[in-house]
Design a protein around this motif. Structure first.
Motif, PDB file in Angstrom:
ATOM      1  N   SER A  71       0.834  -1.209   0.000  1.00 35.96           N
ATOM      2  CA  SER A  71       0.000   0.000   0.000  1.00 35.96           C
ATOM      3  C   SER A  71       0.863   1.253   0.000  1.00 35.96           C
ATOM      4  O   SER A  71       0.582   2.232  -0.712  1.00 35.96           O
ATOM      5  CB  SER A  71      -0.926   0.002   1.225  1.00 35.96           C
ATOM      6  OG  SER A  71      -1.819  -1.079   1.182  1.00 35.96           O
ATOM      7  N   THR A  72       1.931   1.221   0.795  1.00 34.46           N
ATOM      8  CA  THR A  72       2.866   2.352   0.828  1.00 34.46           C
ATOM      9  C   THR A  72       3.478   2.591  -0.543  1.00 34.46           C
ATOM     10  O   THR A  72       3.643   3.736  -0.991  1.00 34.46           O
ATOM     11  CB  THR A  72       3.984   2.080   1.851  1.00 34.46           C
ATOM     12  OG1 THR A  72       3.411   1.862   3.135  1.00 34.46           O
ATOM     13  CG2 THR A  72       4.964   3.243   1.915  1.00 34.46           C
ATOM     14  N   LEU A  73       3.785   1.495  -1.228  1.00 36.04           N
ATOM     15  CA  LEU A  73       4.370   1.599  -2.561  1.00 36.04           C
ATOM     16  C   LEU A  73       3.424   2.314  -3.526  1.00 36.04           C
ATOM     17  O   LEU A  73       3.838   3.181  -4.308  1.00 36.04           O
ATOM     18  CB  LEU A  73       4.676   0.185  -3.084  1.00 36.04           C
ATOM     19  CG  LEU A  73       5.714   0.048  -4.201  1.00 36.04           C
ATOM     20  CD1 LEU A  73       7.066   0.575  -3.738  1.00 36.04           C
ATOM     21  CD2 LEU A  73       5.826  -1.413  -4.608  1.00 36.04           C
ATOM     22  N   LEU A  74       2.156   1.959  -3.452  1.00 37.15           N
ATOM     23  CA  LEU A  74       1.176   2.596  -4.338  1.00 37.15           C
ATOM     24  C   LEU A  74       0.967   4.063  -3.989  1.00 37.15           C
ATOM     25  O   LEU A  74       0.830   4.916  -4.867  1.00 37.15           O
ATOM     26  CB  LEU A  74      -0.157   1.841  -4.258  1.00 37.15           C
ATOM     27  CG  LEU A  74      -0.165   0.429  -4.866  1.00 37.15           C
ATOM     28  CD1 LEU A  74      -1.503  -0.239  -4.600  1.00 37.15           C
ATOM     29  CD2 LEU A  74       0.114   0.485  -6.352  1.00 37.15           C
ATOM     30  N   ILE A  75       0.928   4.340  -2.692  1.00 41.80           N
ATOM     31  CA  ILE A  75       0.741   5.727  -2.259  1.00 41.80           C
ATOM     32  C   ILE A  75       1.903   6.600  -2.715  1.00 41.80           C
ATOM     33  O   ILE A  75       1.733   7.780  -3.031  1.00 41.80           O
ATOM     34  CB  ILE A  75       0.592   5.787  -0.724  1.00 41.80           C
ATOM     35  CG1 ILE A  75      -0.758   5.187  -0.322  1.00 41.80           C
ATOM     36  CG2 ILE A  75       0.709   7.223  -0.208  1.00 41.80           C
ATOM     37  CD1 ILE A  75      -0.870   4.923   1.153  1.00 41.80           C
ATOM     38  N   ALA A  76       3.102   5.999  -2.795  1.00 45.49           N
ATOM     39  CA  ALA A  76       4.299   6.773  -3.136  1.00 45.49           C
ATOM     40  C   ALA A  76       4.416   7.116  -4.607  1.00 45.49           C
ATOM     41  O   ALA A  76       5.322   7.860  -4.990  1.00 45.49           O
ATOM     42  CB  ALA A  76       5.545   5.980  -2.701  1.00 45.49           C
ATOM     43  N   CYS A  77       3.506   6.597  -5.447  1.00 44.07           N
ATOM     44  CA  CYS A  77       3.575   6.904  -6.884  1.00 44.07           C
ATOM     45  C   CYS A  77       3.684   8.423  -7.091  1.00 44.07           C
ATOM     46  O   CYS A  77       2.876   9.172  -6.531  1.00 44.07           O
ATOM     47  CB  CYS A  77       2.340   6.368  -7.594  1.00 44.07           C
ATOM     48  SG  CYS A  77       2.322   4.567  -7.713  1.00 44.07           S
TER      49      CYS A  77
END
Length: 711
Positions: free
Chosen positions: A355-361
């Motif tokens: 989820s963090t990875l997606l938010i960091a886009c």
């Protein structure tokens, strides 16, 4: 070895600066490719290519692998394909639209299976996700092998595959669908931003009525040559720049200059391509071919400006270059640290890490500045405010002082009659007799006197024989009742004695910056006429508006102190008069020490000062020099345009900071909720997509900037 040649492409599917960076990085890795210029706002790429080392077909295939559709102007197959124009293609006909439909169908089929046969739900969502992710995974791999390993597709693919591995198949499928929808929304928003250029293109008609030997024929605009004569009927648009050779009518120049009031055009007047003839029939001699008319130059300028990066955009690009790898490291730490050091559940923290990875886009952050700049430039072009790039647009909003030239900038640029004082007869008698003497003169004062007589609809007496000019002193002509002269007060004093009260009137008007001429019959003074290059009607309110914005104003002029004081006191502006060119440059340099300085001039004799200032603005009414000399140009030849430029720049800068705040603020909020287990995977991708859409929508608000003021 063959020399490199230019290769230009139109590339469909570029929606943001990140897209352009992917293509640019890919081109850098190809041998024989140099001078790479990729513009997402124009959906175009220009490179220098050594075809002995890399063929155009290889370039094309590399771009296709990244998920874009290139159209090559000179493909190596030999067939020439027409470059696509800005189009209003329906969203479902585009590549990304079709991908959304396909991904949506995959998810719908999986959803139906999961509800009809619950035991097969996990498998159905897994298969749907695996099939739907293939196009994005391909792009991620192509990007990674082409110099962009940390692309948005990489982040999304890792998150979706990771979700499948921990058994969150349904959320994996939703993430892919939402990502596809987000890309489509970016495409639609980018199309809206390009609408400003398309609107300019649509201003120019595709055909024209060319007249040859009395025969009128319909031809394509591209066929028009210089000196061709075209017929412009009522309601038609002028096909290209030209000069009126027959007709006296009003032309609506609002589409080109933003001027809402129709402008009267007489024989000899210039007209712009795209202007609308409101009544009667005009005949126009073409002065510029279609590729070089005002609209074409404006389009070229705006496209180049949108392609150039503003300082803020370059800063964001540098920031995002390390931001994405850092985000991946943070996501990895979220996954590893809690289970290893605090005994956390691996599945839970892998989920939160994804989820963090997606938010960091970084999409929303990367697009925050260029989207605002592009909208600001397009909004300015619609109002006749031409700005040559994002750097100029940014600088305008930071200007502390604006230096104005006087003649032709704050003033009309030509003298006008301000006072007529009769000593014998009436005002109209004095003006009519003076106009008779000046009938055939080309001197600006004489022309102004003639125009004033015409404006009053006076009957000008006939003269007998030609007028005789005494250079620098007077013009004399023989009228019905004798020889009449129009001359300077010094000339009058040489011919006769001037009464004290008349001398006082002359001195008083000269103290106001006016030029006084004396009308004499023989040695009898019959009247005084005062003339002055008057301030533009909007100069005073424009300067007042600038002061309200907190911008200091100063007038720099080579004119004499008396005249400068008169104009300056009328307008309420600081004055620096009797400045030689080098002194004017020194004054600008001094002002720059206090902050950025804008110089406003006519784009011709002010070129050195325009170049020396932090930002140069030319008031040229669309002339070639005005469009080419300065950093910005005002097609509407009005001082208020300067205030409009500053307001547009400040609005754009504010929009940029709003966008950055939206992008980083939403990410910060969702990062916090993710670490506490509140945010799901589909919410995470929705946060990134939502931020991108919000940022783009906010930038598009600038397209309507100033419309209310213009009404």
């Amino acid at each position: 070895m063959a020399a490199s040649s230019a290769l230009k492409m139109k590339i469909e599917g570029m929606d943001c600066a990140a897209c352009a960076i992917k293509i640019e990085n890919a081109m850098k890795r190809l041998p024989g490719v140099s001078d790479i210029n990729v513009s997402y706002s124009q959906e175009s790429m220009a490179i220098m290519l050594d075809e002995d080392r890399t063929s155009p077909r290889t370039v094309e295939e590399k771009i296709k692998a990244l998920g874009f559709t290139p159209f090559v102007a000179n493909p190596d197959a030999g067939a020439t394909r027409k470059l696509p124009e800005y189009s209003d293609q329906a969203w479902w006909k585009g590549k990304k639209g079709r991908l959304v439909i396909f991904t949506g169908l995959m998810f719908a089929v999986a959803w139906i299976i999961a509800h009809l046969i619950p035991d097969w739900g996990q498998a159905a969502y897994s298969i749907a996700a695996l099939i739907a992710i293939v196009p994005f995974a391909r792009r991620a791999i192509a990007g990674a092998t082409s110099g962009t390993p940390f692309s948005i597709e990489t982040l999304m693919s890792v998150a979706a595959i990771g979700a499948l591995l921990i058994g969150a198949a349904e959320e994996s499928a939703v993430v892919i669908l939402l990502f596809a929808v987000g890309e489509l929304l970016e495409t639609i928003a980018a199309g809206r931003a390009r609408a400003g250029i398309k609107a300019l293109i649509d201003l120019v008609p595709r055909s024209a009525l060319r007249e040859r030997d009395g025969v009128v024929e319909k031809v394509a605009v591209e066929e028009l040559m210089i000196d061709n004569v075209v017929v412009v009927r009522p309601g038609d648009r002028v096909p290209s720049d030209g000069k009126v050779i027959q007709g006296f009518f009003e032309v609506n120049e609002a589409p080109v200059t933003g001027e809402s009031v129709p402008v009267a055009k007489d024989v000899g007047a210039n007209v712009y391509a795209g202007s609308i003839n409101t009544n009667g029939e005009l005949r126009v001699a073409i002065s510029h071919v279609a590729a070089d008319n005002t609209i074409s130059r404006i389009i070229h300028m705006v496209e180049e400006a949108q392609a150039s990066k503003a300082p803020m955009a370059r800063l964001i690009d540098r920031f995002s270059a390390w931001y994405t790898p850092a985000a991946m490291v943070v996501a990895a730490l979220v996954i590893v640290v809690p289970p290893v050091f605090f005994g956390g559940d691996w599945t839970t923290w892998i989920y939160r890490g994804l989820s963090t990875l997606l938010i960091a886009c970084p999409c929303a952050l990367v697009i925050s500045t260029p989207a605002a700049i592009a909208s600001g430039l397009a909004a300015g072009a619609r109002r006749g405010l031409l700005i040559k790039g994002g750097a100029a647009l940014e600088t305008l909003g930071k200007v502390k002082t604006i230096a104005f030239d006087k003649t032709g900038t704050l003033t009309r640029g030509r003298p006008q009659v301000t006072d007529v004082i009769p000593l014998v007869g009436t005002e109209n008698d004095v003006l009519a007799r003076a106009a008779a003497v000046e009938r055939n003169t080309s001197h600006p004062l004489g022309v102004a006197i003639g125009e004033a007589a015409i404006a009053r609809d006076l009957t000008v007496p006939a003269s007998f024989g030609g007028a005789k000019a005494t250079p620098g002193k007077a013009v004399t002509a023989r009228l019905k009742n004798g020889f009449v002269s129009v001359g300077s007060p010094r000339y009058a004093a040489e011919q006769t004695s001037i009464e004290e009260n008349v001398s006082d009137r002359i001195a008083a008007m000269e103290a106001e910056g006016k030029t006084v001429v004396v009308l004499m019959t023989g040695k009898v003074i019959e009247g005084l006429i005062a003339l002055r290059d008057e301030p533009r009607d909007d100069a005073a309110p424009a300067l007042r508006r600038l002061r309200e914005m907190g911008v200091a104003t100063v007038m720099l002029t080579g004119d004499n102190q008396r005249t400068a004081n008169a104009i300056g006191s009328t307008l309420g502006i600081d004055i620096k008069a009797e400045l030689l060119p080098d002194a004017k440059l020194a004054e600008i340099a001094r002002l720059k020490e206090q902050g950025p300085v804008a110089m406003i001039g006519d784009g011709i004799n002010d070129a050195p000062a325009l170049a020396t200032a932090s930002i140069g603005v030319a008031m040229g009414g669309g002339t070639d020099v005005a469009l080419e000399t300065a950093d910005a140009a005002l097609l509407r030849d009005r001082v208020m345009g300067v205030a409009d430029l500053i307001a547009l720049s400040k609005a754009t800068l504010g929009n940029i900071w709003q966008n950055i705040g939206l992008a980083l603020g939403l990410k910060a909020i969702f990062l916090g909720t993710t670490l506490f287990g509140v945010t799901t995977l589909w919410m995470a991708i929705l946060a990134d997509t939502g931020a991108t859409v919000l940022v783009t929508a906010n930038a598009l608000r600038l397209l309507s900037h100033g419309r209310r003021d213009a009404k």
